[in-house]
Write a protein that holds these residues in place. Structure first.
Motif, PDB file in Angstrom:
ATOM      1  N   GLU A   1       0.832  -1.208   0.000  1.00 13.89           N
ATOM      2  CA  GLU A   1       0.000   0.000   0.000  1.00 13.89           C
ATOM      3  C   GLU A   1       0.865   1.256   0.000  1.00 13.89           C
ATOM      4  O   GLU A   1       0.556   2.234  -0.696  1.00 13.89           O
ATOM      5  CB  GLU A   1      -0.942  -0.004   1.206  1.00 13.89           C
ATOM      6  CG  GLU A   1      -2.065  -1.023   1.099  1.00 13.89           C
ATOM      7  CD  GLU A   1      -3.069  -0.888   2.236  1.00 13.89           C
ATOM      8  OE1 GLU A   1      -2.945   0.066   3.035  1.00 13.89           O
ATOM      9  OE2 GLU A   1      -3.976  -1.737   2.325  1.00 13.89           O
TER      10      GLU A   1
ATOM     11  N   GLU B   1       2.330   1.616  -3.473  1.00  9.54           N
ATOM     12  CA  GLU B   1       1.325   2.101  -4.414  1.00  9.54           C
ATOM     13  C   GLU B   1       1.052   3.587  -4.217  1.00  9.54           C
ATOM     14  O   GLU B   1       0.837   4.326  -5.189  1.00  9.54           O
ATOM     15  CB  GLU B   1       0.038   1.296  -4.260  1.00  9.54           C
ATOM     16  CG  GLU B   1       0.149  -0.131  -4.781  1.00  9.54           C
ATOM     17  CD  GLU B   1      -1.093  -0.961  -4.513  1.00  9.54           C
ATOM     18  OE1 GLU B   1      -1.856  -0.584  -3.585  1.00  9.54           O
ATOM     19  OE2 GLU B   1      -1.293  -1.965  -5.217  1.00  9.54           O
ATOM     20  N   GLN B   2       1.054   4.028  -2.963  1.00  9.82           N
ATOM     21  CA  GLN B   2       0.833   5.448  -2.660  1.00  9.82           C
ATOM     22  C   GLN B   2       1.946   6.309  -3.264  1.00  9.82           C
ATOM     23  O   GLN B   2       1.670   7.340  -3.901  1.00  9.82           O
ATOM     24  CB  GLN B   2       0.791   5.653  -1.148  1.00  9.82           C
ATOM     25  CG  GLN B   2       0.731   7.109  -0.702  1.00  9.82           C
ATOM     26  CD  GLN B   2       1.032   7.270   0.782  1.00  9.82           C
ATOM     27  OE1 GLN B   2       0.737   6.391   1.579  1.00  9.82           O
ATOM     28  NE2 GLN B   2       1.642   8.374   1.147  1.00  9.82           N
TER      29      GLN B   2
ATOM     30  N   LYS C   1       3.961   5.484  -5.724  1.00 16.91           N
ATOM     31  CA  LYS C   1       3.864   5.383  -7.183  1.00 16.91           C
ATOM     32  C   LYS C   1       2.821   6.364  -7.721  1.00 16.91           C
ATOM     33  O   LYS C   1       3.060   7.082  -8.706  1.00 16.91           O
ATOM     34  CB  LYS C   1       3.505   3.957  -7.584  1.00 16.91           C
ATOM     35  CG  LYS C   1       3.348   3.721  -9.090  1.00 16.91           C
ATOM     36  CD  LYS C   1       3.161   2.246  -9.374  1.00 16.91           C
ATOM     37  CE  LYS C   1       2.938   1.967 -10.857  1.00 16.91           C
ATOM     38  NZ  LYS C   1       1.596   2.343 -11.298  1.00 16.91           N
ATOM     39  N   LYS C   2       1.671   6.427  -7.074  1.00 16.61           N
ATOM     40  CA  LYS C   2       0.599   7.333  -7.512  1.00 16.61           C
ATOM     41  C   LYS C   2       1.047   8.787  -7.411  1.00 16.61           C
ATOM     42  O   LYS C   2       0.823   9.586  -8.342  1.00 16.61           O
ATOM     43  CB  LYS C   2      -0.654   7.106  -6.662  1.00 16.61           C
ATOM     44  CG  LYS C   2      -1.834   7.981  -7.064  1.00 16.61           C
ATOM     45  CD  LYS C   2      -3.050   7.699  -6.189  1.00 16.61           C
ATOM     46  CE  LYS C   2      -4.207   8.616  -6.579  1.00 16.61           C
ATOM     47  NZ  LYS C   2      -5.404   8.383  -5.719  1.00 16.61           N
ATOM     48  N   GLU C   3       1.681   9.140  -6.303  1.00 16.59           N
ATOM     49  CA  GLU C   3       2.133  10.512  -6.108  1.00 16.59           C
ATOM     50  C   GLU C   3       3.191  10.903  -7.144  1.00 16.59           C
ATOM     51  O   GLU C   3       3.163  12.009  -7.692  1.00 16.59           O
ATOM     52  CB  GLU C   3       2.700  10.685  -4.694  1.00 16.59           C
ATOM     53  CG  GLU C   3       1.633  10.594  -3.603  1.00 16.59           C
ATOM     54  CD  GLU C   3       2.216  10.622  -2.204  1.00 16.59           C
ATOM     55  OE1 GLU C   3       3.465  10.687  -2.082  1.00 16.59           O
ATOM     56  OE2 GLU C   3       1.435  10.578  -1.228  1.00 16.59           O
TER      57      GLU C   3
ATOM     58  N   GLU D   1       3.614   9.507 -10.119  1.00 18.73           N
ATOM     59  CA  GLU D   1       2.992   9.544 -11.447  1.00 18.73           C
ATOM     60  C   GLU D   1       2.284  10.876 -11.687  1.00 18.73           C
ATOM     61  O   GLU D   1       2.277  11.394 -12.808  1.00 18.73           O
ATOM     62  CB  GLU D   1       2.003   8.390 -11.604  1.00 18.73           C
ATOM     63  CG  GLU D   1       2.674   7.050 -11.838  1.00 18.73           C
ATOM     64  CD  GLU D   1       1.698   5.887 -11.843  1.00 18.73           C
ATOM     65  OE1 GLU D   1       2.003   4.867 -12.485  1.00 18.73           O
ATOM     66  OE2 GLU D   1       0.621   6.007 -11.197  1.00 18.73           O
ATOM     67  N   GLU D   2       1.700  11.432 -10.641  1.00 21.70           N
ATOM     68  CA  GLU D   2       1.024  12.720 -10.765  1.00 21.70           C
ATOM     69  C   GLU D   2       2.028  13.856 -10.972  1.00 21.70           C
ATOM     70  O   GLU D   2       1.751  14.818 -11.692  1.00 21.70           O
ATOM     71  CB  GLU D   2       0.171  12.987  -9.521  1.00 21.70           C
ATOM     72  CG  GLU D   2      -1.040  12.058  -9.414  1.00 21.70           C
ATOM     73  CD  GLU D   2      -1.790  12.212  -8.106  1.00 21.70           C
ATOM     74  OE1 GLU D   2      -1.283  12.953  -7.214  1.00 21.70           O
ATOM     75  OE2 GLU D   2      -2.860  11.588  -7.958  1.00 21.70           O
ATOM     76  N   LYS D   3       3.198  13.737 -10.352  1.00 24.82           N
ATOM     77  CA  LYS D   3       4.209  14.788 -10.443  1.00 24.82           C
ATOM     78  C   LYS D   3       5.032  14.667 -11.725  1.00 24.82           C
ATOM     79  O   LYS D   3       5.370  15.671 -12.353  1.00 24.82           O
ATOM     80  CB  LYS D   3       5.129  14.754  -9.226  1.00 24.82           C
ATOM     81  CG  LYS D   3       6.114  15.907  -9.206  1.00 24.82           C
ATOM     82  CD  LYS D   3       6.830  16.006  -7.889  1.00 24.82           C
ATOM     83  CE  LYS D   3       7.764  17.206  -7.842  1.00 24.82           C
ATOM     84  NZ  LYS D   3       7.071  18.487  -7.961  1.00 24.82           N
TER      85      LYS D   3
ATOM     86  N   GLN E   1       4.548  13.181 -15.030  1.00 24.66           N
ATOM     87  CA  GLN E   1       3.530  12.550 -15.868  1.00 24.66           C
ATOM     88  C   GLN E   1       4.081  11.910 -17.140  1.00 24.66           C
ATOM     89  O   GLN E   1       3.392  11.102 -17.774  1.00 24.66           O
ATOM     90  CB  GLN E   1       2.442  13.575 -16.209  1.00 24.66           C
ATOM     91  CG  GLN E   1       1.678  14.041 -14.981  1.00 24.66           C
ATOM     92  CD  GLN E   1       0.542  14.995 -15.301  1.00 24.66           C
ATOM     93  OE1 GLN E   1       0.191  15.201 -16.459  1.00 24.66           O
ATOM     94  NE2 GLN E   1      -0.040  15.597 -14.268  1.00 24.66           N
TER      95      GLN E   1
END
Length: 290
Positions: free
Chosen positions: A240, A243-244, A246-248, A250-252, A254
């Motif tokens: 978890e 994944e958190q 990775k998501k952060e 990916e947003e920064k 792109q």
């Protein structure tokens, strides 16, 4: 000429990727009491749970020369003339040395042993790059590429661990003495330098440590075409959290391709449960399915 790519188990590439790219694995070992386990045969969840129960850390060891010889003899019988053998840093493991010793013991097959100077996902990227270019490049060209690929300008990795205790006990941290005094109170950031694991920052909170890593990566990413970068977030039984992050990221970032991976038992023993690694390369690697 028929070339096989061999990589040790610390690539942590899933079985379907290894099969898809015809990458052969030589496993390192984990020793718990009197029991020896091959790393690629261990269930990761079971291992991390088991490690929590133990008063002393398990130990790890390089593949036996005998196992390596058996693999090389098998490849020879399959018609391979050459082997590209990629391994985690020789500064932290005897795997590279075992590969060299095994290569000298088997006739009829040429073994080219490559010290990646690193471990985990970046090592996996190197193995995948080699396998994906066998049809278009000579073995000499691929070896030259790998030598450039593993340079800090083209590949790097940072690690965030809860404490340095595991690395210190396992003797894998080159500047442990410089960090003593706050072992259990800091969130150290680690990096590979000349194949050795070095603590480069002492930060008090996990949030600030991640911010520092992000700043370091931002600086490094700006030197590359971000669309060419492949980045792996690696977690030690902390999916978890991985994944958190990775998501952060990916947003920064792109334009960058991110994948998620887990540290297996050998590296997990030394970095400890909850550790996070972030490794990247700017060399073209097809990570479809990873």
């Amino acid at each position: 000429m028929k070339v096989a790519v061999v990589a040790d188990s610390t690539t942590y590439l899933p079985e379907h990727i290894l099969q898809a790219h015809d990458i052969y694995t030589i496993p390192l070992n984990v020793i718990i009491g009197d029991d020896i386990y091959k790393e690629n045969e261990i269930d990761y969840t079971w291992y991390y749970d088991k490690m929590k129960e133990l008063d002393e850390l398990p130990t790890t060891s390089q593949p036996s020369i005998g196992d390596y010889i058996l693999l090389l003899e098998s490849l020879y019988r399959e018609g391979y003339t050459d082997v590209l053998s990629l391994h985690l840093s020789a500064e932290i493991s005897g795997t590279h040395q075992s590969a060299q010793a095994a290569a000298a013991s088997v006739d009829g097959i040429n073994v080219h042993v490559v010290d990646s100077g690193i471990a985990a996902a970046p090592l996996g990227f190197m193995a995948m790059y080699a396998a994906q270019n066998l049809k278009t490049k000579s073995i000499e060209e691929i070896i030259a590429d790998l030598d450039l690929m593993k340079s800090k300008e083209n590949m790097n990795a940072y690690f965030l661990v809860d404490t340095l205790t595991n690395l210190q006990k396992g003797g894998r941290l080159s500047n442990a003495q410089a960090m003593i005094g706050g072992l259990l109170k800091i969130k150290p950031i680690l990096e590979f330098h000349d194949g050795k694991i070095v603590a480069i920052e002492k930060i008090r909170t996990q949030k600030k440590a991640l911010q520092k890593i992000e700043a370091l990566l931002q600086s490094e990413f700006e030197q590359h075409d971000q669309k060419s970068l492949t980045v792996c977030i690696i977690h030690a039984n902390a999916k978890e959290f991985g994944e958190q992050i990775k998501k952060e990221f990916e947003e920064k970032f792109q334009d960058i391709t991110f994948v998620l991976q887990e540290f297996g038992p050998v590296v997990g023993t030394h970095v400890g449960e909850g550790a996070i690694g972030i490794g990247y390369t700017n060399y073209p690697v097809d990570i479809t399915g990873l």
